[in-house]
Scaffold this motif. Structure first.
Motif, PDB file in Angstrom:
ATOM      1  N   PHE A  53      75.448  37.403  -7.215  1.00 39.87           N
ATOM      2  CA  PHE A  53      75.959  38.757  -7.611  1.00 39.87           C
ATOM      3  C   PHE A  53      75.621  39.720  -7.393  1.00 39.87           C
ATOM      4  O   PHE A  53      75.450  40.731  -6.777  1.00 39.87           O
ATOM      5  CB  PHE A  53      76.159  39.347  -9.568  1.00 39.87           C
ATOM      6  N   PHE A  54      73.816  39.830  -7.029  1.00 39.74           N
ATOM      7  CA  PHE A  54      72.511  39.913  -6.874  1.00 39.74           C
ATOM      8  C   PHE A  54      72.711  40.495  -6.150  1.00 39.74           C
ATOM      9  O   PHE A  54      72.367  41.674  -4.908  1.00 39.74           O
ATOM     10  CB  PHE A  54      71.485  40.040  -7.624  1.00 39.74           C
ATOM     11  N   LEU A 102      75.662  46.201  -1.305  1.00 38.78           N
ATOM     12  CA  LEU A 102      75.988  48.301  -1.822  1.00 38.78           C
ATOM     13  C   LEU A 102      75.397  49.415  -3.021  1.00 38.78           C
ATOM     14  O   LEU A 102      75.471  50.222  -2.496  1.00 38.78           O
ATOM     15  CB  LEU A 102      77.066  47.534  -2.808  1.00 38.78           C
ATOM     16  N   HIS A 103      74.472  48.781  -2.917  1.00 42.57           N
ATOM     17  CA  HIS A 103      73.985  50.338  -4.299  1.00 42.57           C
ATOM     18  C   HIS A 103      72.394  49.636  -4.165  1.00 42.57           C
ATOM     19  O   HIS A 103      72.063  50.400  -5.481  1.00 42.57           O
ATOM     20  CB  HIS A 103      73.875  49.744  -6.320  1.00 42.57           C
ATOM     21  N   GLY A 104      71.596  49.240  -3.272  1.00 37.71           N
ATOM     22  CA  GLY A 104      70.308  49.421  -2.773  1.00 37.71           C
ATOM     23  C   GLY A 104      69.330  48.183  -4.080  1.00 37.71           C
ATOM     24  O   GLY A 104      69.938  47.694  -4.603  1.00 37.71           O
ATOM     25  N   ARG A 105      68.359  47.914  -3.177  1.00 42.06           N
ATOM     26  CA  ARG A 105      67.773  46.798  -4.060  1.00 42.06           C
ATOM     27  C   ARG A 105      66.951  47.136  -5.019  1.00 42.06           C
ATOM     28  O   ARG A 105      66.920  46.407  -6.254  1.00 42.06           O
ATOM     29  CB  ARG A 105      66.182  46.617  -2.978  1.00 42.06           C
ATOM     30  N   ALA A 161      67.168  37.297  -9.414  1.00 37.62           N
ATOM     31  CA  ALA A 161      67.957  38.471  -8.616  1.00 37.62           C
ATOM     32  C   ALA A 161      66.786  38.863  -7.884  1.00 37.62           C
ATOM     33  O   ALA A 161      66.960  39.018  -6.908  1.00 37.62           O
ATOM     34  CB  ALA A 161      67.719  40.283  -9.707  1.00 37.62           C
ATOM     35  N   PRO A 162      65.710  39.138  -8.212  1.00 39.17           N
ATOM     36  CA  PRO A 162      64.557  39.437  -6.971  1.00 39.17           C
ATOM     37  C   PRO A 162      64.159  37.989  -6.079  1.00 39.17           C
ATOM     38  O   PRO A 162      64.684  38.007  -4.822  1.00 39.17           O
ATOM     39  CB  PRO A 162      62.956  38.821  -8.091  1.00 39.17           C
ATOM     40  N   LEU A 163      64.405  36.473  -6.408  1.00 38.97           N
ATOM     41  CA  LEU A 163      64.834  35.563  -5.215  1.00 38.97           C
ATOM     42  C   LEU A 163      65.369  36.098  -4.593  1.00 38.97           C
ATOM     43  O   LEU A 163      65.789  35.145  -2.854  1.00 38.97           O
ATOM     44  CB  LEU A 163      64.660  34.122  -6.187  1.00 38.97           C
ATOM     45  N   ALA A 164      67.435  36.387  -5.008  1.00 40.76           N
ATOM     46  CA  ALA A 164      68.537  36.571  -4.207  1.00 40.76           C
ATOM     47  C   ALA A 164      68.175  37.942  -3.065  1.00 40.76           C
ATOM     48  O   ALA A 164      69.001  38.036  -2.317  1.00 40.76           O
ATOM     49  CB  ALA A 164      69.111  36.659  -5.031  1.00 40.76           C
ATOM     50  N   LEU A 165      67.786  38.837  -3.385  1.00 42.35           N
ATOM     51  CA  LEU A 165      67.293  39.660  -3.007  1.00 42.35           C
ATOM     52  C   LEU A 165      66.140  40.247  -2.736  1.00 42.35           C
ATOM     53  O   LEU A 165      66.274  40.944  -1.455  1.00 42.35           O
ATOM     54  CB  LEU A 165      68.173  41.260  -3.679  1.00 42.35           C
ATOM     55  N   GLY A 166      65.381  39.575  -2.427  1.00 47.81           N
ATOM     56  CA  GLY A 166      63.423  40.237  -2.157  1.00 47.81           C
ATOM     57  C   GLY A 166      63.578  39.487   0.005  1.00 47.81           C
ATOM     58  O   GLY A 166      63.023  40.037   0.348  1.00 47.81           O
ATOM     59  N   GLY A 167      64.137  38.561  -0.288  1.00 50.09           N
ATOM     60  CA  GLY A 167      64.606  38.614   1.622  1.00 50.09           C
ATOM     61  C   GLY A 167      64.865  39.467   2.174  1.00 50.09           C
ATOM     62  O   GLY A 167      64.495  39.858   3.622  1.00 50.09           O
ATOM     63  N   GLY A 168      66.185  40.465   1.320  1.00 51.25           N
ATOM     64  CA  GLY A 168      66.502  41.615   2.360  1.00 51.25           C
ATOM     65  C   GLY A 168      65.562  42.753   1.972  1.00 51.25           C
ATOM     66  O   GLY A 168      65.555  43.555   3.302  1.00 51.25           O
ATOM     67  N   HIS A 226      66.858  49.740   0.840  1.00 49.57           N
ATOM     68  CA  HIS A 226      67.904  49.692   1.389  1.00 49.57           C
ATOM     69  C   HIS A 226      69.052  50.687   3.120  1.00 49.57           C
ATOM     70  O   HIS A 226      69.205  51.465   2.581  1.00 49.57           O
ATOM     71  CB  HIS A 226      69.047  49.190   1.045  1.00 49.57           C
ATOM     72  N   PRO A 227      69.281  50.249   4.095  1.00 48.07           N
ATOM     73  CA  PRO A 227      69.274  51.034   5.159  1.00 48.07           C
ATOM     74  C   PRO A 227      70.591  51.622   4.895  1.00 48.07           C
ATOM     75  O   PRO A 227      70.844  52.905   4.593  1.00 48.07           O
ATOM     76  CB  PRO A 227      69.440  50.460   6.209  1.00 48.07           C
ATOM     77  N   GLY A 228      71.870  51.064   4.434  1.00 49.86           N
ATOM     78  CA  GLY A 228      72.865  51.517   4.068  1.00 49.86           C
ATOM     79  C   GLY A 228      72.988  52.347   3.119  1.00 49.86           C
ATOM     80  O   GLY A 228      73.703  53.574   3.119  1.00 49.86           O
ATOM     81  N   THR A 229      72.342  51.975   1.720  1.00 48.86           N
ATOM     82  CA  THR A 229      71.855  53.227   0.381  1.00 48.86           C
ATOM     83  C   THR A 229      71.110  54.683   1.010  1.00 48.86           C
ATOM     84  O   THR A 229      71.802  55.363   0.581  1.00 48.86           O
ATOM     85  CB  THR A 229      70.950  52.173  -0.501  1.00 48.86           C
ATOM     86  N   LEU A 230      69.973  54.702   1.967  1.00 50.97           N
ATOM     87  CA  LEU A 230      69.496  55.426   2.464  1.00 50.97           C
ATOM     88  C   LEU A 230      70.163  56.588   3.428  1.00 50.97           C
ATOM     89  O   LEU A 230      70.452  57.496   3.236  1.00 50.97           O
ATOM     90  CB  LEU A 230      68.492  54.750   2.866  1.00 50.97           C
TER      91      LEU A 230
END
Length: 503
Positions: free
Chosen positions: A119-120, A126-129, A169-176, A244-248
């Motif tokens: 999920f994260f 979609l909604h930013g980091r 969550a940090p493990l999932a999205l930190g690289g991105g 996150h570029p898409g969110t910005l």
């Protein structure tokens, strides 16, 4: 304010989000003037130096952001392993009747890591980091605090599992998140700090947990990490900002619509309902895991490395007590060898990974390729193999206590080289969907971290430390050594065939 439509003529989601790619150079001014405007309402960056683009942030802000993301990534692995030295007293207090129940108290936290990233990672796209990092940390904090008040094994298992979901969550999205802010030439050092966090965490935890278990109560293992989570939450409030570029770009679109009153502005992303968008995003990590050979192989090797790390973490207390007669607190100090090895591995990678990338890029006419990250993977795999053989047979031969520690340090240094190289390779290969790719890797990695400690006692009872650890080393021989060569040869073709990959 201009929308710079001529910089990105494609209306698709991939083209819109690819504005932050850095593997390929930005078009020159002459090239841009040759292209007529295609869509004056397309919202993108205001040129290559747009200060709103996270890649153009000042280095001081980038490093604060990197440290903050790494701190969020650090606290959860600390919790995952800090209870290891206290398993015996915890089991007695909660009336656990089998060894597997006690090991489950440790590893069920890692099972949550397999659920959360599904999920994260995509949700952050979609909604930013920042929002997800903060909310997930509060979720982890609440359930981890509850673990300290558990009165039955069932309560502890449920609370640990739920805390693990938040901690994933940090493990999932930190690289991105780091892919959002750093260019390919600079990203290796940032990924080194980020990769170090989940390695050092399982080391720091048992060292502190050993003395906590010996001199206070196992409940303070959970309460202490909850206090640390509060501190990290405060750091996040000060140092985290959306990357996150898409969110910005969506925020920029909303601002333009509000300023002009014209609702025609858009980012080029497909207009979909939120449920449909979420459904597609949640499925993406599983699709990448099953359809992208690069992600599949990286995920398998990451799973092996993390599983082995947690296997050693789980068996360290009993090994030092049974084989060397050390107390809980003193035995916990042996985890320092893993920390030393990890730090050495990170230091070497700091000096190698970006330097190797730049040299290979220069030799390739200034064109960067993700495959330029693979040399450190090969070097790391060599150290992993040597370290495991050294550790296993040192324990089996009951030689001086320094020898197993040296073996574990070598293994940890190699694991750092592999993990940093692999994570940077995935991020470079799947820049737009980096968080989903890392989430896919996290699924298998977490399942291995959950499962390996459960079979560890039976592995060593049947084969002993020598052959038992040798089995783990042979896996690296079969998977870790050939993988970098395969990526080097076939990586470009695999990425060219993929609709998810970059460049």
């Amino acid at each position: 304010m201009t929308t710079q439509a001529e910089r990105n003529p494609s209306p698709s989601e991939e083209a819109t989000l690819s504005a932050d790619r850095d593997i390929e150079a930005w078009p020159s001014s002459a090239e841009e003037h040759k292209k007529p405007p295609v869509d004056p309402y397309l919202v993108t960056w205001d040129g290559p130096q747009d200060p709103e683009n996270p890649k153009n942030w000042p280095n001081s802000i980038k490093w604060r952001y990197t440290v903050a993301v790494s701190l969020f990534t650090f606290i959860s692995p600390v919790s995952s392993s800090m209870v290891a030295p206290a398993l015996k007293t915890l089991g007695e207090d909660l009336h656990m009747h089998s060894e597997i129940e006690m090991e489950l108290s440790l590893s069920i936290f890692i099972l949550g890591y397999a659920v959360g990233p599904v999920f994260f990672g995509p949700a952050s796209e979609l909604h930013g980091r920042v929002l997800l990092l903060q909310i997930s940390n509060l979720w982890y904090l609440a359930w981890n605090l509850g673990c300290g008040f558990a009165q039955t094994p069932a309560e502890l298992f449920v609370f640990r599992f739920l805390a693990g979901i938040g901690g994933s969550a940090p493990l999932a999205l930190g690289g991105g998140a780091l892919s959002d802010t750093w260019s390919a030439e600079e990203r290796g050092k940032a990924m080194g700090i980020y990769t170090l966090a989940p390695i050092i965490g399982p080391v720091v935890g048992p060292i502190a947990g050993g003395f906590i278990a010996e001199y206070t109560t196992w409940r303070w293992v959970f309460w202490a990490t909850s206090v640390a989570a509060v501190f990290i939450q405060l750091v996040g409030l000060m140092w985290l900002r959306e990357s996150h570029p898409g969110t910005l770009l969506m925020r920029k679109q909303s601002r333009l619509v509000k300023e002009t009153g014209d609702s025609k502005f858009h980012t080029g992303a497909k207009v979909e309902s939120l449920p449909k968008k979420l459904r597609g995003a949640l499925v993406r990590p599983l699709r990448m895991l099953t359809t992208q050979p690069i992600v599949t192989v990286i995920a398998l090797y990451m799973a092996y490395l993390f599983g082995t790390i947690y296997l050693i973490t789980a068996t360290f207390p009993s090994m030092w007590a049974e084989k060397y007669g050390e107390s809980t607190g003193i035995g916990g100090l042996n985890y320092i060898s893993i920390a030393v090895g990890s730090l050495v591995g990170v230091f070497l990678n700091f000096n190698l990974i970006d330097r190797i990338y730049r040299q290979l890029k220069e030799q390739n006419d200034g064109i960067g390729r993700p495959e330029f990250r693979t040399p450190t993977m090969f070097m790391g795999s060599i150290l992993v193999i040597v370290g495991l053989f050294w550790y296993g047979w040192s324990v089996q031969g009951h030689v001086h206590w320094i020898m197993p520690n040296i073996g574990v340090a070598i293994f940890a240094a190699g694991a750092m080289g592999c993990l940093q190289g692999m994570q940077t390779y995935v991020v470079d290969s799947y820049q737009i969907y980096a968080a989903s790719a890392m989430a896919a890797c996290a699924i298998l990695r977490s399942l291995a971290g959950f499962g390996f400690p459960l079979f560890a006692p039976y592995l060593y009872q049947s084969l002993g430390y020598g052959w038992g650890t040798s089995v783990l080393a042979f896996i690296s021989v079969g998977l870790g050594l050939p993988a970098p060569f395969l990526f080097w040869k076939f990586g470009p073709k695999l990425r060219a065939m993929s609709k998810f990959a970059s460049g």
